[in-house]
Design a protein around this motif. Structure first.
Motif, PDB file in Angstrom:
ATOM      1  N   ALA A  38      12.706   1.818   4.077  1.00  0.00           N
ATOM      2  CA  ALA A  38      13.329   2.505   2.938  1.00  0.00           C
ATOM      3  C   ALA A  38      12.637   2.146   1.624  1.00  0.00           C
ATOM      4  CB  ALA A  38      14.813   2.166   2.862  1.00  0.00           C
ATOM      5  N   GLN A  39      12.078   0.931   1.557  1.00  0.00           N
ATOM      6  CA  GLN A  39      11.351   0.488   0.367  1.00  0.00           C
ATOM      7  C   GLN A  39       9.879   0.908   0.414  1.00  0.00           C
ATOM      8  OE1 GLN A  39      12.021  -3.721   0.442  1.00  0.00           O
ATOM      9  NE2 GLN A  39      14.124  -3.537  -0.291  1.00  0.00           N
ATOM     10  N   GLU A  40       9.526   1.664   1.470  1.00  0.00           N
ATOM     11  CA  GLU A  40       8.171   2.168   1.689  1.00  0.00           C
ATOM     12  C   GLU A  40       7.129   1.061   1.832  1.00  0.00           C
ATOM     13  OE1 GLU A  40       7.336   5.130  -1.270  1.00  0.00           O
ATOM     14  OE2 GLU A  40       9.025   6.369  -0.640  1.00  0.00           O
ATOM     15  N   ALA A  41       7.546  -0.073   2.376  1.00  0.00           N
ATOM     16  CA  ALA A  41       6.624  -1.185   2.611  1.00  0.00           C
ATOM     17  C   ALA A  41       6.000  -1.118   4.003  1.00  0.00           C
ATOM     18  CB  ALA A  41       7.355  -2.513   2.435  1.00  0.00           C
ATOM     19  N   VAL A  42       6.568  -0.294   4.875  1.00  0.00           N
ATOM     20  CA  VAL A  42       6.028  -0.103   6.210  1.00  0.00           C
ATOM     21  C   VAL A  42       6.121   1.388   6.527  1.00  0.00           C
ATOM     22  CG1 VAL A  42       8.204  -0.535   7.445  1.00  0.00           C
ATOM     23  CG2 VAL A  42       6.061  -1.054   8.571  1.00  0.00           C
ATOM     24  N   GLU A  43       5.174   1.891   7.334  1.00  0.00           N
ATOM     25  CA  GLU A  43       5.087   3.329   7.600  1.00  0.00           C
ATOM     26  C   GLU A  43       5.950   3.800   8.759  1.00  0.00           C
ATOM     27  OE1 GLU A  43       0.979   4.239   8.161  1.00  0.00           O
ATOM     28  OE2 GLU A  43       0.443   3.647   6.122  1.00  0.00           O
ATOM     29  N   SER A  44       6.435   2.887   9.584  1.00  0.00           N
ATOM     30  CA  SER A  44       7.220   3.263  10.766  1.00  0.00           C
ATOM     31  C   SER A  44       8.562   2.540  10.749  1.00  0.00           C
ATOM     32  CB  SER A  44       6.472   2.891  12.043  1.00  0.00           C
ATOM     33  OG  SER A  44       5.253   3.584  12.130  1.00  0.00           O
ATOM     34  N   VAL A  45       9.476   3.102  11.485  1.00  0.00           N
ATOM     35  CA  VAL A  45      10.797   2.506  11.624  1.00  0.00           C
ATOM     36  C   VAL A  45      11.070   2.332  13.117  1.00  0.00           C
ATOM     37  CG1 VAL A  45      12.095   4.664  11.660  1.00  0.00           C
ATOM     38  CG2 VAL A  45      13.170   2.615  10.774  1.00  0.00           C
ATOM     39  N   ILE A  46      11.862   1.346  13.466  1.00  0.00           N
ATOM     40  CA  ILE A  46      12.178   1.133  14.877  1.00  0.00           C
ATOM     41  C   ILE A  46      13.479   1.854  15.192  1.00  0.00           C
ATOM     42  CG2 ILE A  46      13.408  -1.050  14.613  1.00  0.00           C
ATOM     43  CD1 ILE A  46      11.562  -1.870  17.129  1.00  0.00           C
ATOM     44  N   SER A  47      13.467   2.640  16.245  1.00  0.00           N
ATOM     45  CA  SER A  47      14.642   3.449  16.595  1.00  0.00           C
ATOM     46  C   SER A  47      15.626   2.645  17.444  1.00  0.00           C
ATOM     47  CB  SER A  47      14.210   4.690  17.374  1.00  0.00           C
ATOM     48  OG  SER A  47      13.687   4.307  18.632  1.00  0.00           O
ATOM     49  N   THR A  48      16.841   3.133  17.475  1.00  0.00           N
ATOM     50  CA  THR A  48      17.867   2.519  18.322  1.00  0.00           C
ATOM     51  C   THR A  48      17.454   2.630  19.782  1.00  0.00           C
ATOM     52  OG1 THR A  48      19.547   3.080  16.697  1.00  0.00           O
ATOM     53  CG2 THR A  48      20.321   2.562  18.920  1.00  0.00           C
ATOM     54  N   MET A  91      -1.428  -2.744  12.496  1.00  0.00           N
ATOM     55  CA  MET A  91      -0.839  -3.259  11.261  1.00  0.00           C
ATOM     56  C   MET A  91       0.695  -3.253  11.345  1.00  0.00           C
ATOM     57  SD  MET A  91      -1.393  -2.064   7.323  1.00  0.00           S
ATOM     58  CE  MET A  91      -0.368  -0.615   7.407  1.00  0.00           C
ATOM     59  N   THR A  92       1.255  -2.182  11.877  1.00  0.00           N
ATOM     60  CA  THR A  92       2.710  -2.083  12.010  1.00  0.00           C
ATOM     61  C   THR A  92       3.230  -3.130  12.985  1.00  0.00           C
ATOM     62  OG1 THR A  92       2.602   0.278  11.515  1.00  0.00           O
ATOM     63  CG2 THR A  92       4.603  -0.519  12.582  1.00  0.00           C
ATOM     64  N   ARG A  93       2.538  -3.319  14.115  1.00  0.00           N
ATOM     65  CA  ARG A  93       2.946  -4.350  15.079  1.00  0.00           C
ATOM     66  C   ARG A  93       2.947  -5.717  14.422  1.00  0.00           C
ATOM     67  NH1 ARG A  93      -0.561  -1.607  18.940  1.00  0.00           N
ATOM     68  NH2 ARG A  93      -2.126  -3.123  18.349  1.00  0.00           N
ATOM     69  N   ASP A  94       1.902  -6.017  13.653  1.00  0.00           N
ATOM     70  CA  ASP A  94       1.823  -7.312  12.974  1.00  0.00           C
ATOM     71  C   ASP A  94       2.998  -7.517  12.025  1.00  0.00           C
ATOM     72  OD1 ASP A  94      -0.521  -7.873  14.307  1.00  0.00           O
ATOM     73  OD2 ASP A  94      -1.826  -7.383  12.611  1.00  0.00           O
ATOM     74  N   ILE A  95       3.344  -6.465  11.292  1.00  0.00           N
ATOM     75  CA  ILE A  95       4.480  -6.557  10.373  1.00  0.00           C
ATOM     76  C   ILE A  95       5.776  -6.754  11.156  1.00  0.00           C
ATOM     77  CG2 ILE A  95       5.879  -5.255   8.714  1.00  0.00           C
ATOM     78  CD1 ILE A  95       3.198  -3.941   7.794  1.00  0.00           C
ATOM     79  N   PHE A  96       5.947  -5.992  12.223  1.00  0.00           N
ATOM     80  CA  PHE A  96       7.156  -6.130  13.043  1.00  0.00           C
ATOM     81  C   PHE A  96       7.254  -7.527  13.645  1.00  0.00           C
ATOM     82  CE2 PHE A  96       7.928  -1.350  14.196  1.00  0.00           C
ATOM     83  CZ  PHE A  96       8.135  -1.080  12.862  1.00  0.00           C
TER      84      PHE A  96
END
Length: 125
Positions: A38-48, A91-96
């Motif tokens: 929501a803060q646009e710090a990451v490009e993907s979101v993890i779904s339920t 990059m997203t995996r690293d952030i997660f």
């Protein structure tokens, strides 16, 4: 729940492994990821749905009656997370991973020299 006996040689007190703690951790982790998105710090979101897959994968790996239940519990968490967020870019995996390790005290790292196609992961215990 599984009670892990005290080990005075390692300075560990008796404690209980509770799978509910893992569920609470991934829910908190998803909340942090969603706020970060929501803060646009990451490009993907993890779904339920992906969280459900993590729990189901964890269930496949964890054998609560195993002799070494403590390490098996940590390994099952690591493997479930690794497999279920593998679809995201590096990059997203690293952030997660970074966000999850702030919630839970496990370590997950990418093997050095892995290619973009067919990345390999090493689970550190």
């Amino acid at each position: 729940d599984i009670v892990i006996p005290a080990d005075p040689a390692k300075g560990k007190a008796e404690y209980t492994i509770k799978p509910e703690d893992f569920a609470q951790n991934i829910v908190a982790w998803a909340g942090v990821i969603r706020k970060t998105y929501a803060q646009e710090a990451v490009e993907s979101v993890i779904s339920t749905r992906r969280l459900v897959h993590i729990v189901k994968t964890f269930k496949m790996f964890w054998k609560p009656s195993a002799k070494n239940a403590e390490s098996m519990f940590a390994s099952a968490k690591k493997n479930a997370i690794n497999l279920c967020i593998n679809r995201f870019d590096e990059m997203t995996r690293d952030i997660f991973y970074s966000l999850y390790t702030k919630i839970d005290d496990i370590e997950i790292s990418i093997v050095d020299g892995a290619e973009d196609e067919g990345d390999e992961y090493e689970v550190i215990s």
